[in-house]
Design an enzyme around this catalytic site. Structure first.
Site, PDB file in Angstrom:
ATOM      1  N   CYS A 282     -15.305  11.875   7.615  1.00  0.00           N
ATOM      2  CA  CYS A 282     -15.511  10.523   8.155  1.00  0.00           C
ATOM      3  C   CYS A 282     -16.430   9.813   7.165  1.00  0.00           C
ATOM      4  CB  CYS A 282     -16.169  10.596   9.529  1.00  0.00           C
ATOM      5  SG  CYS A 282     -15.111  11.297  10.789  1.00  0.00           S
ATOM      6  N   ALA A 283     -15.881   9.412   6.049  1.00  0.00           N
ATOM      7  CA  ALA A 283     -16.719   9.123   4.881  1.00  0.00           C
ATOM      8  C   ALA A 283     -17.228   7.688   4.792  1.00  0.00           C
ATOM      9  CB  ALA A 283     -15.960   9.470   3.608  1.00  0.00           C
ATOM     10  N   GLY A 284     -16.535   6.724   5.439  1.00  0.00           N
ATOM     11  CA  GLY A 284     -16.911   5.330   5.245  1.00  0.00           C
ATOM     12  C   GLY A 284     -18.284   5.000   5.811  1.00  0.00           C
ATOM     13  N   GLY A 287     -21.953   6.488   1.844  1.00  0.00           N
ATOM     14  CA  GLY A 287     -23.314   6.863   1.422  1.00  0.00           C
ATOM     15  C   GLY A 287     -23.430   8.359   1.149  1.00  0.00           C
ATOM     16  N   LYS A 288     -23.030   9.156   2.128  1.00  0.00           N
ATOM     17  CA  LYS A 288     -23.166  10.611   1.944  1.00  0.00           C
ATOM     18  C   LYS A 288     -22.141  11.120   0.938  1.00  0.00           C
ATOM     19  CE  LYS A 288     -25.089  11.172   6.527  1.00  0.00           C
ATOM     20  NZ  LYS A 288     -24.707   9.805   6.998  1.00  0.00           N
ATOM     21  N   ASP A 333      -6.506  10.091   9.487  1.00  0.00           N
ATOM     22  CA  ASP A 333      -7.223  10.518  10.695  1.00  0.00           C
ATOM     23  C   ASP A 333      -7.736  11.939  10.481  1.00  0.00           C
ATOM     24  OD1 ASP A 333      -7.979  11.441  13.251  1.00  0.00           O
ATOM     25  OD2 ASP A 333      -6.639   9.993  14.198  1.00  0.00           O
ATOM     26  N   CYS A 408     -25.845  10.020  13.756  1.00  0.00           N
ATOM     27  CA  CYS A 408     -27.103   9.262  13.685  1.00  0.00           C
ATOM     28  C   CYS A 408     -27.434   8.820  15.103  1.00  0.00           C
ATOM     29  CB  CYS A 408     -27.048   8.107  12.689  1.00  0.00           C
ATOM     30  SG  CYS A 408     -25.828   6.884  13.053  1.00  0.00           S
TER      31      CYS A 408
HETATM   32  C1  LIG Z   1     -20.982   7.474  10.982  1.00  0.00           C
HETATM   33  S1  LIG Z   1     -19.760   6.748  10.040  1.00  0.00           S
HETATM   34  C2  LIG Z   1     -19.809   7.725   8.588  1.00  0.00           C
HETATM   35  C3  LIG Z   1     -20.920   7.305   7.631  1.00  0.00           C
HETATM   36  C4  LIG Z   1     -20.730   7.917   6.250  1.00  0.00           C
HETATM   37  N1  LIG Z   1     -20.675   9.355   6.294  1.00  0.00           N
HETATM   38  C5  LIG Z   1     -21.823   7.505   5.287  1.00  0.00           C
HETATM   39  O1  LIG Z   1     -22.762   8.252   5.049  1.00  0.00           O
HETATM   40  O2  LIG Z   1     -21.715   6.405   4.735  1.00  0.00           O
HETATM   41  C6  LIG Z   1     -18.303   7.285  10.810  1.00  0.00           C
HETATM   42  C7  LIG Z   1     -17.007   6.916  10.117  1.00  0.00           C
HETATM   43  O3  LIG Z   1     -15.964   7.618  10.794  1.00  0.00           O
HETATM   44  C8  LIG Z   1     -14.784   6.858  10.675  1.00  0.00           C
HETATM   45  N2  LIG Z   1     -13.831   7.384  11.657  1.00  0.00           N
HETATM   46  C9  LIG Z   1     -13.724   7.095  12.974  1.00  0.00           C
HETATM   47  N3  LIG Z   1     -12.725   7.805  13.522  1.00  0.00           N
HETATM   48  C10 LIG Z   1     -12.196   8.567  12.543  1.00  0.00           C
HETATM   49  C11 LIG Z   1     -11.128   9.494  12.489  1.00  0.00           C
HETATM   50  N4  LIG Z   1     -10.406   9.778  13.569  1.00  0.00           N
HETATM   51  N5  LIG Z   1     -10.850  10.077  11.298  1.00  0.00           N
HETATM   52  C12 LIG Z   1     -11.571   9.785  10.195  1.00  0.00           C
HETATM   53  N6  LIG Z   1     -12.587   8.885  10.186  1.00  0.00           N
HETATM   54  C13 LIG Z   1     -12.889   8.301  11.347  1.00  0.00           C
HETATM   55  C14 LIG Z   1     -15.259   5.441  10.893  1.00  0.00           C
HETATM   56  O4  LIG Z   1     -14.338   4.542  10.340  1.00  0.00           O
HETATM   57  C15 LIG Z   1     -16.607   5.451  10.152  1.00  0.00           C
HETATM   58  O5  LIG Z   1     -16.441   4.974   8.859  1.00  0.00           O
END
Ligand SMILES: C[S@@+](CC[C@H](N)C(=O)[O-])C[C@H]1O[C@@H](n2cnc3c(N)ncnc32)[C@H](O)[C@@H]1O
Length: 476
Positions: A282-284, A287-288, A333, A408
Site C-alpha cells: 500500500c505504497a502511495g 514515503g516509505k 489491489d 498511523c
Molecule cells: C497509509 S497509506 C500508505 C502510506 C505510504 N506507505 C507512505 O509511506 O507514503 C495507505 C495506502 O493504501 C492504499 N490502498 C487502499 N486500499 C488498497 C488496496 N486494496 N490495495 C492496495 N493499496 C490500497 C491507499 O490508496 C493509500 O495510498
C-alpha cells in the site's frame, strides 16, 4: 506603508476584514463546504492573496487552531447562543469559532478579537450576522477556557473522558479509543491528557535523507537538527521544506520519524536465506517506498510498490524517480497479491510492508480537521480491508520471510485486533518481537516504552512522532 487601508478613515477601516482573518475564514469555509484539506488549501490561499510573514503565520494559526479546537469552541458557543448551534448559517458558525479561538486560545486582546470578527462577519455575511457575532463573542469573552470548562463539564461526577473530550477538543469516541490503546500499550490512563494535548501542538517538519541518494550531513548543513531515533532523520526549525535543494531534488523527503522507524524495522527483521524481492503493498504516496528502495538497493534486492489508486501509484513513481537499484511501481489491489503468489503467477516475496489504509488517528497533529472527519464506522469498514490485505500479505511472503503490518493509528480495532483475528489458529505464522529488532537497529538509542507485547506503538507526547503501530510476523 500607505495603501488604501492606510488612507481609510478609522470607521471604514474597522468595517473591513483584515486579510489574514479573511484568508483563515476562507480556508475554514473550504474545509466545511467541500471537504477540502486545510493544509492543501492554505498554501494556495496565501499565494493567491500575496500573504507572507506575520499575515501568513496569523492566517495559518487562526485556521488550523480553529479546526483543532472546534470541539471545545462549539461547546462554549452553544452556551452563548439562544438557538441550537446546528441552526446557525455555516459561515456565521465559522466566524464565531474563529473568534472563540482568538478569545480562548491566543494572546489577541479580547476587544481586537471581537471587533475583527465583527468586521469579518460584516464583510462576508452582512450586518445582521455581524450583530449576532458581536453579541455572542462578548459572552464568550466573559471567561477563559478553564472557566468555561468548569461551567460546562464540572469535575466532580463527570465522566473524566467527557471532560477531556471537551477540554482537548477531541470526539469522545477518539478519547475512549486512545485510552484503550494507551492501557494496552502498557501506559497509565492518567497519561491520556498529555497524549490528547500533544495532538493540539503542530508537529515539527521532519526530513529523511534517503539512503543511496542523499546525506544527512547536507540537511544538517542547511540548518536542520538531527532526529531523535532514525539515523536518517533531520528536524527543521521552520521554513518551507520544499525550498531545500535536497528535498527539491528528491535526495531527501518529508517523513515523520515514526514512519522512518517502521520501514527501518521491517528491513532489519531477520529473514532466512537469500533475498530477492520486497513488496510495499500500500505504497502511495511513496514515503516509505522511497526509504525502502534505498535499503533494498544496498542489498541488491528489487522493490515492488503497489497501490490500488492510479493517482497514488503515480505519486509513488515520482517519489522513487532517481532512487538507486531495481524498483517498479504498479497499480493494483493488494488483496490480489497473495492469491497470485499461491497460483504461481507472481514470485514469492521476502519482505512485505503493509502500511494499511487506516483512520489516521495517530497523525492528528498534522491534519487539523481530521479528527472531525472520522467516525467509529470507519474503523469497522477499514478493519475488513485491513484483514483482507494482511491475509494476502501473509500468503505472498515465503516461509522464513517477514510481513510488517503498520498503521498511523493506535486504535486497537486497527492494530492488535487485526493481527489477532488474522493469525488466530494459524500455525504457519509466528510473531516477531519488535523490541528485539529495535534493539538491533538502535541499541541504547531506541525509544523507551515503545514496545509492549512485541508490538511497536509510538506516541506523539512520549516520542515526538506520530502514533505509528507496527507488528512483525514471520511465515514459518
Ligand atoms: C497509509 S497509506 C500508505 C502510506 C505510504 N506507505 C507512505 O509511506 O507514503 C495507505 C495506502 O493504501 C492504499 N490502498 C487502499 N486500499 C488498497 C488496496 N486494496 N490495495 C492496495 N493499496 C490500497 C491507499 O490508496 C493509500 O495510498
Amino acid at each position: 506603508m500607505s495603501g488604501p487601508a492606510g488612507r481609510a478613515r478609522p470607521s471604514a477601516r474597522a468595517r473591513r476584514a483584515d486579510p489574514a482573518r479573511r484568508a483563515g475564514f476562507d480556508v475554514l469555509r473550504a474545509v466545511g463546504e467541500r471537504d477540502a484539506y486545510a493544509n492543501l488549501v492554505m498554501p494556495a490561499v496565501l499565494r493567491e492573496r500575496g500573504l507572507h510573514g506575520r499575515d501568513a503565520a496569523l492566517a495559518t494559526e487562526l485556521a488550523y487552531g480553529t479546526l483543532r479546537g472546534q470541539g471545545s469552541y462549539d461547546a462554549v458557543l452553544a452556551e452563548c447562543l439562544d438557538r441550537p448551534i446546528d441552526a446557525l448559517d455555516p459561515g456565521v458558525l465559522d466566524v464565531l469559532r474563529m473568534g472563540a479561538h482568538q478569545l480562548l486560545a491566543t494572546r489577541i486582546p479580547a476587544h481586537a478579537a471581537v471587533s475583527t470578527s465583527v468586521a469579518l462577519a460584516r464583510e462576508v455575511l452582512g450586518s445582521g450576522p455581524a450583530g449576532l457575532v458581536n453579541a455572542v463573542l462578548r459572552r464568550v469573552a466573559e471567561h477563559d477556557l478553564t472557566g468555561w470548562l468548569d461551567r460546562l463539564v464540572p469535575e466532580p461526577g463527570t465522566d473524566p473522558d467527557t471532560r477531556l473530550a471537551v477540554a482537548t477538543s477531541h470526539p469522545a469516541w477518539v478519547v475512549r479509543a486512545f485510552r484503550d490503546a494507551l492501557v494496552a500499550g502498557g501506559r497509565d490512563r492518567d497519561e491520556l491528557a498529555a497524549l490528547l494535548a500533544a495532538d493540539n501542538v503542530p508537529a515539527a517538519v521532519t526530513l529523511v535523507a534517503r539512503p543511496g541518494r542523499g546525506e544527512l550531513a547536507e540537511l544538517l548543513a542547511a540548518g536542520a537538527a538531527p532526529g531523535r531515533w532514525s539515523p536518517y532523520a533531520a528536524v527543521l526549525a521552520g521554513g518551507d521544506p520544499a525550498a531545500l535543494p535536497a528535498v527539491a531534488a528528491g535526495r531527501a523527503g518529508v517523513q515523520d520519524e515514526g514512519s522512518q522507524l517502521v520501514a527501518l524495522l521491517l528491513a532489519t527483521a531477520e529473514v532466512s536465506g537469500t533475498e530477492q524481492r520486497w513488496v510495499d503493498l500500500c505504497a502511495g504516496p511513496g514515503g516509505k517506498a522511497a526509504l525502502l528502495a534505498g535499503l533494498a538497493a544496498q542489498r541488491g534486492v528489487e522493490l515492488e510498490a503497489v497501490d490500488v489508486s492510479g493517482h497514488r501509484a503515480e505519486l509513488v513513481r515520482r517519489a522513487l524517480a532517481g532512487a538507486p537499484g531495481r524498483w517498479q511501481v504498479r497499480t493494483g489491489d493488494g488483496r490480489e497479491l497473495g492469491p497470485a503468489v499461491a497460483d504461481g503467477q507472481h514470485p514469492p516475496v521476502d519482505r512485505v510492508l503493509l502500511d494499511a489504509p487506516c483512520t489516521g488517528l495517530g497523525a492528528l497533529r498534522r491534519r487539523p480537521e481530521a479528527r472531525w472527519r472520522r467516525s467509529p464506522s470507519d474503523v469497522a469498514a477499514l478493519g475488513r480491508l485491513q484483514r483482507g490485505l494482511l491475509t494476502s500479505a501473509l500468503q505472498a511472503v515465503r516461509p522464513g520471510g517477514v510481513v510488517g503490518y503498520a498503521t498511523c493509528s493506535p486504535h486497537l480495532g486497527e492494530t492488535r485486533l487485526v493481527i489477532e483475528d488474522v493469525t488466530a489458529g494459524r500455525d504457519d505464522v509466528e510473531p516477531v518481537d519488535v523490541g528485539q529488532v529495535l534493539d538491533r537497529l538502535l541499541g541504547a538509542g531506541a525509544p523507551a516504552g515503545a514496545v509492549t507485547g512485541g508490538y511497536l506503538q509510538l506516541w506523539p507526547d512520549r516520542h515526538g512522532t506520530d502514533a505509528m503501530f507496527l507488528a512483525l510476523l514471520r511465515r514459518r
